[in-house]
Design a protein around this motif. Sequence first.
Motif, PDB file in Angstrom:
ATOM      1  N   MET A   1      87.456 -49.750  26.430  1.00 51.67           N
ATOM      2  CA  MET A   1      87.379 -48.545  26.109  1.00 51.67           C
ATOM      3  C   MET A   1      88.860 -47.451  25.776  1.00 51.67           C
ATOM      4  O   MET A   1      89.711 -47.500  25.439  1.00 51.67           O
ATOM      5  N   LYS A   2      88.253 -46.398  25.415  1.00 55.41           N
ATOM      6  CA  LYS A   2      88.591 -45.767  24.778  1.00 55.41           C
ATOM      7  C   LYS A   2      88.978 -44.032  25.353  1.00 55.41           C
ATOM      8  O   LYS A   2      87.539 -43.693  25.907  1.00 55.41           O
ATOM      9  N   TYR A   3      89.666 -43.724  26.018  1.00 54.00           N
ATOM     10  CA  TYR A   3      90.116 -42.449  26.307  1.00 54.00           C
ATOM     11  C   TYR A   3      91.127 -41.216  25.720  1.00 54.00           C
ATOM     12  O   TYR A   3      91.628 -41.667  25.037  1.00 54.00           O
ATOM     13  N   ILE A   4      90.319 -39.665  26.271  1.00 53.97           N
ATOM     14  CA  ILE A   4      90.845 -38.878  25.981  1.00 53.97           C
ATOM     15  C   ILE A   4      91.134 -38.126  27.583  1.00 53.97           C
ATOM     16  O   ILE A   4      90.148 -37.673  28.462  1.00 53.97           O
ATOM     17  N   ILE A   5      92.301 -38.127  27.443  1.00 48.87           N
ATOM     18  CA  ILE A   5      92.948 -37.756  29.245  1.00 48.87           C
ATOM     19  C   ILE A   5      93.774 -36.089  29.424  1.00 48.87           C
ATOM     20  O   ILE A   5      94.170 -35.856  28.796  1.00 48.87           O
ATOM     21  N   ALA A   6      92.599 -34.930  30.044  1.00 51.81           N
ATOM     22  CA  ALA A   6      93.546 -33.873  29.887  1.00 51.81           C
ATOM     23  C   ALA A   6      94.227 -33.645  31.054  1.00 51.81           C
ATOM     24  O   ALA A   6      94.008 -34.326  32.140  1.00 51.81           O
ATOM     25  N   TYR A   7      95.365 -33.201  31.257  1.00 53.33           N
ATOM     26  CA  TYR A   7      96.376 -32.910  32.247  1.00 53.33           C
ATOM     27  C   TYR A   7      96.885 -31.131  32.444  1.00 53.33           C
ATOM     28  O   TYR A   7      96.420 -30.987  31.205  1.00 53.33           O
ATOM     29  N   GLY A   8      96.924 -30.650  33.407  1.00 52.65           N
ATOM     30  CA  GLY A   8      97.238 -29.450  33.205  1.00 52.65           C
ATOM     31  C   GLY A   8      96.653 -28.992  34.635  1.00 52.65           C
ATOM     32  O   GLY A   8      95.122 -29.104  34.664  1.00 52.65           O
ATOM     33  N   ASN A   9      96.901 -27.256  35.229  1.00 52.42           N
ATOM     34  CA  ASN A   9      96.828 -26.738  36.030  1.00 52.42           C
ATOM     35  C   ASN A   9      96.407 -24.984  35.208  1.00 52.42           C
ATOM     36  O   ASN A   9      97.337 -24.535  34.985  1.00 52.42           O
ATOM     37  N   GLU A  10      95.085 -25.009  35.700  1.00 50.60           N
ATOM     38  CA  GLU A  10      94.532 -24.294  35.176  1.00 50.60           C
ATOM     39  C   GLU A  10      94.927 -23.214  35.637  1.00 50.60           C
ATOM     40  O   GLU A  10      94.283 -21.737  35.485  1.00 50.60           O
ATOM     41  N   LEU A  11      94.962 -22.768  36.315  1.00 45.19           N
ATOM     42  CA  LEU A  11      95.336 -21.936  37.462  1.00 45.19           C
ATOM     43  C   LEU A  11      96.753 -21.227  37.595  1.00 45.19           C
ATOM     44  O   LEU A  11      97.426 -19.935  37.411  1.00 45.19           O
ATOM     45  N   ARG A  12      97.388 -21.768  36.040  1.00 43.72           N
ATOM     46  CA  ARG A  12      98.917 -21.556  35.410  1.00 43.72           C
ATOM     47  C   ARG A  12      98.620 -21.147  33.948  1.00 43.72           C
ATOM     48  O   ARG A  12      99.310 -21.937  33.654  1.00 43.72           O
TER      49      ARG A  12
END
Length: 92
Positions: A1-12
């Motif tokens: 499996m191939k993944y694209i992962i997003a990290y981060g806080n949209e409130l910041r």
Amino acid sequence: MKYIIAYGNELRSDDGVASRILSWIKEAQPNHCFCLLDFACNAWGILSLLNSESEKILIIDCASMGKAPGSFQFFTLTEVSNQSTVTLEAHE
């Protein structure tokens, strides 16, 4: 499996850019061959993906690197694993 992962806080403010990029990929490339995951602030969520079934993992995250806004940087696994730090934070 191939993944694209997003990290981060949209409130910041710009820390939520990864989620927006992931949303753009979903809309622009509906037939993508990656599993798209938005981990938001759950940095430890990646641990369950570190197994023999994972072919590739691309992580999108906002970072202060002294570059112009919108710049990007690719890091190899070797470059990341060679970093020595005293503390361990979610973004590490």
